[in-house]
Design a protein around this motif. Structure first.
Motif, PDB file in Angstrom:
ATOM      1  N   LEU A 116      23.072   3.354 -22.106  1.00 43.54           N
ATOM      2  CA  LEU A 116      22.527   3.762 -23.397  1.00 43.54           C
ATOM      3  C   LEU A 116      23.072   2.884 -24.515  1.00 43.54           C
ATOM      4  O   LEU A 116      22.332   2.461 -25.414  1.00 43.54           O
ATOM      5  CB  LEU A 116      22.864   5.229 -23.661  1.00 43.54           C
ATOM      6  CG  LEU A 116      22.411   5.795 -25.014  1.00 43.54           C
ATOM      7  CD1 LEU A 116      20.890   5.814 -25.102  1.00 43.54           C
ATOM      8  CD2 LEU A 116      22.981   7.206 -25.215  1.00 43.54           C
ATOM      9  N   GLU A 117      24.354   2.587 -24.447  1.00 49.87           N
ATOM     10  CA  GLU A 117      24.999   1.731 -25.439  1.00 49.87           C
ATOM     11  C   GLU A 117      24.348   0.338 -25.451  1.00 49.87           C
ATOM     12  O   GLU A 117      24.034  -0.209 -26.506  1.00 49.87           O
ATOM     13  CB  GLU A 117      26.481   1.630 -25.072  1.00 49.87           C
ATOM     14  CG  GLU A 117      27.315   0.673 -25.880  1.00 49.87           C
ATOM     15  CD  GLU A 117      28.715   0.573 -25.304  1.00 49.87           C
ATOM     16  OE1 GLU A 117      29.630   1.193 -25.873  1.00 49.87           O
ATOM     17  OE2 GLU A 117      28.889  -0.122 -24.270  1.00 49.87           O
ATOM     18  N   LEU A 118      24.113  -0.199 -24.273  1.00 51.72           N
ATOM     19  CA  LEU A 118      23.464  -1.503 -24.162  1.00 51.72           C
ATOM     20  C   LEU A 118      22.020  -1.460 -24.654  1.00 51.72           C
ATOM     21  O   LEU A 118      21.554  -2.367 -25.363  1.00 51.72           O
ATOM     22  CB  LEU A 118      23.499  -1.977 -22.706  1.00 51.72           C
ATOM     23  CG  LEU A 118      24.856  -2.430 -22.160  1.00 51.72           C
ATOM     24  CD1 LEU A 118      24.827  -2.500 -20.643  1.00 51.72           C
ATOM     25  CD2 LEU A 118      25.228  -3.789 -22.746  1.00 51.72           C
ATOM     26  N   LEU A 119      21.313  -0.403 -24.291  1.00 53.93           N
ATOM     27  CA  LEU A 119      19.909  -0.292 -24.669  1.00 53.93           C
ATOM     28  C   LEU A 119      19.756  -0.167 -26.178  1.00 53.93           C
ATOM     29  O   LEU A 119      18.809  -0.716 -26.764  1.00 53.93           O
ATOM     30  CB  LEU A 119      19.275   0.904 -23.969  1.00 53.93           C
ATOM     31  CG  LEU A 119      17.749   1.022 -24.051  1.00 53.93           C
ATOM     32  CD1 LEU A 119      17.081  -0.218 -23.446  1.00 53.93           C
ATOM     33  CD2 LEU A 119      17.271   2.283 -23.352  1.00 53.93           C
ATOM     34  N   HIS A 120      20.682   0.538 -26.812  1.00 55.29           N
ATOM     35  CA  HIS A 120      20.642   0.673 -28.266  1.00 55.29           C
ATOM     36  C   HIS A 120      20.786  -0.698 -28.929  1.00 55.29           C
ATOM     37  O   HIS A 120      20.015  -1.068 -29.832  1.00 55.29           O
ATOM     38  CB  HIS A 120      21.760   1.609 -28.722  1.00 55.29           C
ATOM     39  CG  HIS A 120      21.686   1.954 -30.177  1.00 55.29           C
ATOM     40  ND1 HIS A 120      22.705   2.597 -30.840  1.00 55.29           N
ATOM     41  CD2 HIS A 120      20.724   1.743 -31.109  1.00 55.29           C
ATOM     42  CE1 HIS A 120      22.368   2.775 -32.102  1.00 55.29           C
ATOM     43  NE2 HIS A 120      21.172   2.253 -32.292  1.00 55.29           N
ATOM     44  N   ALA A 121      21.759  -1.492 -28.471  1.00 54.10           N
ATOM     45  CA  ALA A 121      21.974  -2.822 -29.049  1.00 54.10           C
ATOM     46  C   ALA A 121      20.790  -3.739 -28.761  1.00 54.10           C
ATOM     47  O   ALA A 121      20.348  -4.501 -29.627  1.00 54.10           O
ATOM     48  CB  ALA A 121      23.264  -3.423 -28.502  1.00 54.10           C
ATOM     49  N   LEU A 122      20.266  -3.685 -27.538  1.00 51.15           N
ATOM     50  CA  LEU A 122      19.119  -4.523 -27.175  1.00 51.15           C
ATOM     51  C   LEU A 122      17.900  -4.169 -28.018  1.00 51.15           C
ATOM     52  O   LEU A 122      17.152  -5.054 -28.460  1.00 51.15           O
ATOM     53  CB  LEU A 122      18.801  -4.361 -25.688  1.00 51.15           C
ATOM     54  CG  LEU A 122      17.537  -5.071 -25.184  1.00 51.15           C
ATOM     55  CD1 LEU A 122      17.638  -6.575 -25.394  1.00 51.15           C
ATOM     56  CD2 LEU A 122      17.292  -4.737 -23.712  1.00 51.15           C
ATOM     57  N   THR A 123      17.691  -2.883 -28.270  1.00 50.40           N
ATOM     58  CA  THR A 123      16.541  -2.443 -29.071  1.00 50.40           C
ATOM     59  C   THR A 123      16.579  -3.051 -30.460  1.00 50.40           C
ATOM     60  O   THR A 123      15.569  -3.563 -30.961  1.00 50.40           O
ATOM     61  CB  THR A 123      16.534  -0.908 -29.164  1.00 50.40           C
ATOM     62  OG1 THR A 123      16.402  -0.355 -27.858  1.00 50.40           O
ATOM     63  CG2 THR A 123      15.399  -0.424 -30.047  1.00 50.40           C
ATOM     64  N   GLU A 124      17.754  -3.015 -31.081  1.00 48.41           N
ATOM     65  CA  GLU A 124      17.861  -3.552 -32.432  1.00 48.41           C
ATOM     66  C   GLU A 124      17.729  -5.076 -32.432  1.00 48.41           C
ATOM     67  O   GLU A 124      17.057  -5.652 -33.300  1.00 48.41           O
ATOM     68  CB  GLU A 124      19.191  -3.141 -33.066  1.00 48.41           C
ATOM     69  CG  GLU A 124      19.287  -3.503 -34.536  1.00 48.41           C
ATOM     70  CD  GLU A 124      20.449  -2.833 -35.240  1.00 48.41           C
ATOM     71  OE1 GLU A 124      20.720  -3.198 -36.404  1.00 48.41           O
ATOM     72  OE2 GLU A 124      21.099  -1.948 -34.634  1.00 48.41           O
ATOM     73  N   ALA A 125      18.371  -5.740 -31.469  1.00 48.98           N
ATOM     74  CA  ALA A 125      18.273  -7.200 -31.398  1.00 48.98           C
ATOM     75  C   ALA A 125      16.830  -7.643 -31.178  1.00 48.98           C
ATOM     76  O   ALA A 125      16.356  -8.602 -31.802  1.00 48.98           O
ATOM     77  CB  ALA A 125      19.174  -7.721 -30.282  1.00 48.98           C
ATOM     78  N   ASP A 126      16.128  -6.953 -30.306  1.00 49.23           N
ATOM     79  CA  ASP A 126      14.730  -7.270 -30.007  1.00 49.23           C
ATOM     80  C   ASP A 126      13.876  -7.134 -31.263  1.00 49.23           C
ATOM     81  O   ASP A 126      13.062  -8.004 -31.586  1.00 49.23           O
ATOM     82  CB  ASP A 126      14.238  -6.335 -28.906  1.00 49.23           C
ATOM     83  CG  ASP A 126      12.787  -6.586 -28.517  1.00 49.23           C
ATOM     84  OD1 ASP A 126      12.267  -7.674 -28.807  1.00 49.23           O
ATOM     85  OD2 ASP A 126      12.179  -5.671 -27.912  1.00 49.23           O
ATOM     86  N   ALA A 127      14.068  -6.060 -31.989  1.00 45.46           N
ATOM     87  CA  ALA A 127      13.265  -5.831 -33.193  1.00 45.46           C
ATOM     88  C   ALA A 127      13.554  -6.869 -34.272  1.00 45.46           C
ATOM     89  O   ALA A 127      12.639  -7.406 -34.904  1.00 45.46           O
ATOM     90  CB  ALA A 127      13.530  -4.428 -33.726  1.00 45.46           C
TER      91      ALA A 127
END
Length: 819
Positions: free
Chosen positions: A537-548
């Protein structure tokens, strides 16, 4: 109708004959591309020559000259005719009459005309004042009249250009940069200007001008083909629209694609992007070489004076094994052997990105031509160098593009070919798929302090849209590809599962947060089930923001960020009850036990240093029975009688010997029954920054001195840092120090996430010891360029730290690392 027939029509019938022949040529399906452009130029030459001959009569000292694109015989259907009427100045009135008899027939046909009437002296003077005029004259081509007059001008203009190159080339570079700022980059625009955007036809012409200066030259391979493809697209655009336009608008792309016989508009754009990428990369390399030559010329007289007229020695500063810096570029060391070192391309790329330096063209081409493929799975060093490259921030882009230009990226990651130069027909996206993936990795660098596995974050950023090259849902396709890629580059099964989950669900958080009711328990539970763990979840949160953030300004906002953060908080609460218990300590090996007993018996540190190797693998991944071994890393076991300062002493000695710590564990070792004493056991994996490993005896001797206080480690490291000025590379995000709440009942766990650097562990150990803390155990890992460290500390009484004291320690440690 043949070209001879067309010329005859033009000559026999005057303007109307030329117009008819021109129309037939442009509608002839059998002829296109360079042959049609050359034929159109020849047809126009013949017509203008006829006009000139009829109008000039017995006039001497005058010639008609084609300049610019017409001078290069590159006439597109709606191109301007760039003409210069050159004369010796003896009969201005007759020249004016001749000009009227030439220009009016051109205007009468509705053709665009860029014309001038000058003497050679006037032409040279104007060229000296106007860079664009000078660039046009570099392509001057004689059409009619006094050939000697034209040849004299060409010779003079070229001589002026070469003599003035040190002054004019920086002006030209600035002109190109200003145009790129206005028009954007051709290789990423959905409606690009084929001529003016960066990587377009103007830049290709600028490269010709640089070559004509004899000061530097562009990489030739693929450049002419890229230029030809852009000209072909412009021809088709002119025919499709009937206008003199260079902007490839969305509504015209299907028609242009059909004109060129291409499958669809996406195929058209991909070809345009590929051509623009070649020209852009050639421009980067060429302007870098121009700068190097000009700097060299400016410095050389001073160096000669200082060296008594001798030849200056080029400095080569080591960056990594087989990689050095020279003249502001990263090049291969003289002893480098790419054919025997398959990790070298990634090592060189990572070193260049970390130093904020470009990879030299020669180095990249040598690597592409000689390096052998990596085995499958990749060795650990290759994976770490990839992560380091991805984690280097903005410089990663230039280095990645250099590797891409010579085909090294698709050699390393074959699946990359499907997303390379792939357009995204979405107003939110500002990049092609491949550039978006690299931009996401760059953005993810900013969040590496928020996650426990920055390596997985960076690799997932690189792969999250890899499925866009395949039919169907790109997240589903990407999950399959990510599994294969992650396994191939050497991640274990657990990490492969995490990476595939991140790719499969990289849109889950933002889509759920913005499209679902977060008050509905079923919504939160479904996300928790998909994610599976708090760390994911921690990784997915960071990836989501970086992707956007890497998508474009419209893809992320404070509102979206707050919704995603709220969802993450709710999902985290659901997952909190499933946290695994603290793992039990592993039993010591026989060698660890032997070293511990010896350390207690001798009262001094004991260590074992050994390299782990394996036989080389062939490209298919099969082990070979003979040949040079592949290094896996170096294991360092140290047993030290329990005392203060062990961590900082060991870390400092390793830093002094230029050993990079990849992983490290420290723990108190229980001794066998009957053996009295207490011993600390350190089990570390290290690697030499460059050169060979130090002898174990030398390490032990320095460690003994460090522990008894006779070796000033801090002073030695400071002297070395002062001797090597810091390079202006990527500015890493600041370190982050936190307390992991409820992570252990027996100690306070302090987590440090920072940019890996020589002496980092020494500084951390020294700071903790200065606070009077004891390090019961630690778990250190270096993931690419990121250090992720956990220290289990207690106070002098052996108990966990009170909350306020723990907060004070973390604050002071963070301040120390930021300094």
């Amino acid at each position: 109708m043949t070209s001879t027939d067309m010329r005859k029509d033009a000559e026999d019938s005057g303007p109307s004959g030329y117009a008819a022949a021109r129309l037939r040529l442009l509608t002839e399906e059998a002829r296109s591309g360079p042959p049609r452009r050359a034929a159109l130029a020849q047809l126009t030459d013949d017509w203008l020559t006829g006009l000139f001959t009829a109008a000039a009569e017995d006039l001497r000292g005058v010639s008609l000259v084609a300049v610019g694109g017409y001078g290069r015989a590159e006439l597109s259907p709606r191109s301007d005719l760039d003409l210069l009427l050159l004369h010796d100045g003896n009969d201005p009135k007759a020249i004016a009459g001749l000009a009227d008899r030439l220009w009016y027939p051109v205007w009468d046909l509705g053709l665009a005309l860029d014309h001038s009437v000058r003497t050679p002296a006037e032409a040279r003077k104007t060229a000296g004042e106007d860079l664009k005029v000078q660039l046009g004259l570099l392509d001057a081509r004689h059409l009619a009249g006094d050939l000697g007059l034209t040849a004299g001008l060409r010779t003079s203009v070229l001589a002026d250009w070469r003599n003035q190159a040190p002054k004019r080339l920086p002006e030209l570079q600035e002109l190109c940069a200003e145009r790129a700022e206005r028009q954007g980059e051709l290789q990423y625009l959905l409606e690009p200007d084929l001529k003016e955007a960066r990587g377009g036809l103007r830049d290709a012409t600028a490269l010709r001008a640089v070559a004509a200066s004899w000061l530097a030259d562009a990489p030739r391979e693929g450049l002419d083909d890229a230029r030809r493809r852009l000209l072909d697209v412009r021809d088709a655009l002119h025919l499709a629209t009937g206008r003199a336009t260079d902007r490839l608008a969305l509504q015209e792309q299907d028609q242009v694609a059909a004109e060129l016989g291409l499958l669809d508009a996406d195929t058209l754009l991909r070809q345009v992007y590929e051509a623009a990428r070649v020209i852009s990369y050639a421009s980067d390399v060429t302007w870098r070489e121009v700068g190097r030559v000009l700097r060299s010329r400016a410095v050389r007289p001073r160096l000669r004076a200082m060296l008594g007229g001798g030849k200056p020695v080029t400095e080569r500063s080591p960056l990594a094994e087989g990689v050095v810096e020279q003249d502001g570029e990263v090049v291969l060391a003289r002893a480098a052997r790419p054919e025997r070192d398959p990790v070298l391309p990634l090592r060189a790329a990572a070193a260049a990105a970390q130093a904020g330096l470009p990879l030299s063209l020669h180095a990249v081409r040598r690597l592409a031509a000689t390096v052998r493929p990596l085995p499958t799975p990749w060795p650990a060093e290759a994976r770490e160098q990839l992560v380091t490259l991805l984690g280097s921030g903005q410089p990663t882009i230039e280095v990645w593009e250099a590797l891409e230009a010579e085909g090294l990226i698709t050699q390393l990651l074959p699946d990359w070919e499907r997303v390379r130069c792939r357009p995204q027909r979405n107003a939110v996206h500002i990049w092609t798929v491949d550039r978006h993936l690299i931009e996401t990795a760059v953005r993810a660098c900013e969040f590496t302090r928020r996650v426990s596995r920055p390596d997985l974050l960076l690799v997932s950023a690189l792969l999250h849209d890899i499925g866009k090259g395949w039919p169907g849902d790109h997240s589903v396709a990407g999950e399959i590809i990510a599994k294969d890629v992650a396994a191939r580059i050497g991640f274990d099964r657990t990490d492969v599962a995490v990476l595939s989950t991140l790719v499969r669900h990289h849109l889950l958080l933002v889509e759920t947060a913005t499209r679902r009711d977060l008050e509905d328990p079923a919504t939160v539970r479904s996300v928790a089930e998909a994610v599976g763990s708090q760390s994911t979840l921690e990784l997915l949160h960071a990836l989501t923001e970086a992707d956007a953030l890497a998508t474009g300004p419209a893809a992320w906002s404070t509102w979206r960020g707050s919704l995603v953060a709220d969802l993450v908080k709710r999902v985290g609460a659901v997952l909190a009850g499933n946290e695994p218990e603290e793992p039990a300590a592993a039993a010591p090996t026989a060698e660890q036990e032997r070293l511990a007993i010896e350390a207690v018996a001798t009262g001094s540190p004991v260590l074992a240093l050994r390299a782990q190797t394996e036989a080389p693998a062939d490209p298919a991944g099969e082990q070979q029975p003979s040949g040079d071994p592949e290094p896996l890393g170096v294991e360092l076991l140290i047993a030290v009688p329990d005392q203060k300062g062990v961590l900082s002493a060991v870390a400092g000695v390793l830093a002094m010997h230029r050993l990079t710590v990849r992983t490290a564990e420290l723990r108190a070792q229980d001794l066998p029954t009957g053996v009295e004493g207490s011993v600390l056991l350190l089990n570390w994996r290290v690697a030499a920054e460059y050169g060979s490993l130090p002898q174990a005896a030398r390490l032990r001797a320095d460690l003994v001195r460090a522990l008894d206080g006779s070796l000033d480690i801090a002073g030695r490291l400071a002297e070395r840092d002062a001797a090597y000025p810091r390079r202006r590379g990527w500015v890493a995000p600041p370190p982050r120090v936190t307390v992991a709440s409820a992570a252990s009942r027996h100690a306070t766990v302090i987590e440090v996430r920072a940019q890996d650097a020589p002496g980092l562990l020494f500084r951390i150990g020294s700071a903790l010891e200065d606070e009077g803390l004891r390090v019961r155990s630690m778990h250190v890992s270096t993931l690419g360029s990121n250090a992720v460290d956990a220290f289990y500390v207690t106070g002098a009484d052996g108990a966990p730290l009170p909350g306020d004291e723990a907060a004070s320690v973390t604050r002071k440690l963070e301040e120390t690392l930021r300094a």
